[in-house]
Enzyme design. Sequence first.
Site, PDB file in Angstrom:
ATOM      1  N   LYS A  55       0.817  -1.216   0.000  1.00 44.67           N
ATOM      2  CA  LYS A  55       0.000   0.000   0.000  1.00 44.67           C
ATOM      3  C   LYS A  55       0.855   1.272   0.000  1.00 44.67           C
ATOM      4  O   LYS A  55       2.066   1.219   0.209  1.00 44.67           O
ATOM      5  CB  LYS A  55      -0.934  -0.010   1.221  1.00 44.67           C
ATOM      6  CG  LYS A  55      -1.957  -1.148   1.183  1.00 44.67           C
ATOM      7  CD  LYS A  55      -2.920  -0.956   0.030  1.00 44.67           C
ATOM      8  CE  LYS A  55      -4.150  -1.835   0.108  1.00 44.67           C
ATOM      9  NZ  LYS A  55      -3.935  -3.268   0.038  1.00 44.67           N
TER      10      LYS A  55
HETATM   11  C1  LIG Z   1     -10.069  -2.779  -2.146  1.00 42.43           C
HETATM   12  C2  LIG Z   1      -9.534  -3.454  -0.918  1.00 42.43           C
HETATM   13  N1  LIG Z   1     -10.369  -3.697   0.108  1.00 42.43           N
HETATM   14  C3  LIG Z   1      -9.955  -4.280   1.234  1.00 42.43           C
HETATM   15  C4  LIG Z   1      -8.639  -4.675   1.391  1.00 42.43           C
HETATM   16  C5  LIG Z   1      -8.268  -5.393   2.641  1.00 42.43           C
HETATM   17  O1  LIG Z   1      -7.193  -4.834   3.304  1.00 42.43           O
HETATM   18  P1  LIG Z   1      -6.247  -5.767   4.221  1.00 42.43           P
HETATM   19  O2  LIG Z   1      -5.487  -6.653   3.306  1.00 42.43           O
HETATM   20  O3  LIG Z   1      -5.385  -4.771   4.937  1.00 42.43           O
HETATM   21  O4  LIG Z   1      -7.129  -6.512   5.155  1.00 42.43           O
HETATM   22  C6  LIG Z   1      -7.728  -4.426   0.368  1.00 42.43           C
HETATM   23  C7  LIG Z   1      -6.313  -4.768   0.533  1.00 42.43           C
HETATM   24  O5  LIG Z   1      -5.659  -5.520   0.002  1.00 42.43           O
HETATM   25  C8  LIG Z   1      -8.183  -3.830  -0.832  1.00 42.43           C
HETATM   26  O6  LIG Z   1      -7.352  -3.635  -1.866  1.00 42.43           O
END
Ligand SMILES: Cc1ncc(COP(=O)(O)O)c(C=O)c1O
Length: 373
Positions: free
Chosen positions: A185
């Site tokens: 990210k």
């Molecule tokens: C669009 C979207 N939503 C939710 C997430 C979930 O985030 P995390 O991987 O930090 O739980 C991500 C991350 O990869 C994402 O790209």
Amino acid sequence: MTVRAVREAIPLARPVLGEAEEQRVLEVLRSGRLSLGPLLGEFERAFAGRVGAQHASAVSSGTAGLHLALRAAGVSDGDEVITSPFSFVASANVVVYERARPVFADIDPVTFNLDPDAAAAAVTDRTTALLPVHIFGYPADLAAFERLGLPIVEDACEALGAVDVDGIPVGARGHPAAFGFYANKQLTTGEGGMVTTEDAEIKERIDSERNQGRAPNMDWLDHDRLGFNYRLSDLACALGLAQLERLDEMLAGRARVAAWYRSALGGIDELDLPCEEIGRVRRGWFVFVVQLPRGLERDGVVRALRERGVPSKPYFPAVHLMSYYRERFGHREGEFPVCEDVAARSIALPFFPQMTESQVEQVAESLREVLGR
Ligand SMILES: Cc1ncc(COP(=O)(O)O)c(C=O)c1O
């Protein structure tokens, strides 16, 4: 030696980490306060200030943030939540966690975000919330969703640094917005996330539910509601604070790489590049995803790029066509034609702030070779 052999391998993504991060993390290690220490609040305040939000709650992942934000929006058993099928699976999964139904609606063919008209058409008397995703860091059309008069939870996991068409930074519009800090990210804490909101009660609820439902004043074992362990450690907050200090530089690096890609790939006619920013919109650059020409075998392209030292991946597959969603909710091909077309042609190219112009050219040249252009 062949030309191919001397080409350097390029990673798909790479975090920017330096002495500031090491220093901050070491300080926490030396302090002995590894979790629920002073850096939690410090990171939250700094993040809220950066985004222009009233409040922020740090959590263990973007998914955890979305889950708690949806609970705070009142989603529960049997409810429907309208969301995008062109997303990471987490944005639909969190709806299922609450025994509610993710109702997909098709996406806009230009921005790839949930189409407000399609979302409006999907509203029923069981719809309790809208969950638009700012996909690939391009802000969703929140003004249009707001007109539907339903609670909104924003999936801002890919959109740190983005500014919407009204000139408002993503996360500052008032709705709960969940950001993600996974290693690829814009800002990383390894794993982690943050929910911004203008509502002090939502912050209080999220702060409690991330910590097993414990009272926010930390009265020992006063668990007056169901909660989870979605805490973010002070080690992660230390990393986040250091990353926040270099956020402008990292975002600028991503925008610079995107501009190089745009000019390097602009000559390949059949390739569709990420949409341009409209009006006051600023994309918070997260990935550089291109659309391959229709009818081309994508896996073959991914393989041929890999042979040239260029990693890439299909990004994203449509959520409604994933096995779990097909089996559980009976989804089939053809339901969301725009999403399915976009998902079938998308590949993410290597993209990170420290990428050099010559690496971008190497990717572009490889892609040109593979496409036979
Ligand atoms: C669009 C979207 N939503 C939710 C997430 C979930 O985030 P995390 O991987 O930090 O739980 C991500 C991350 O990869 C994402 O790209």
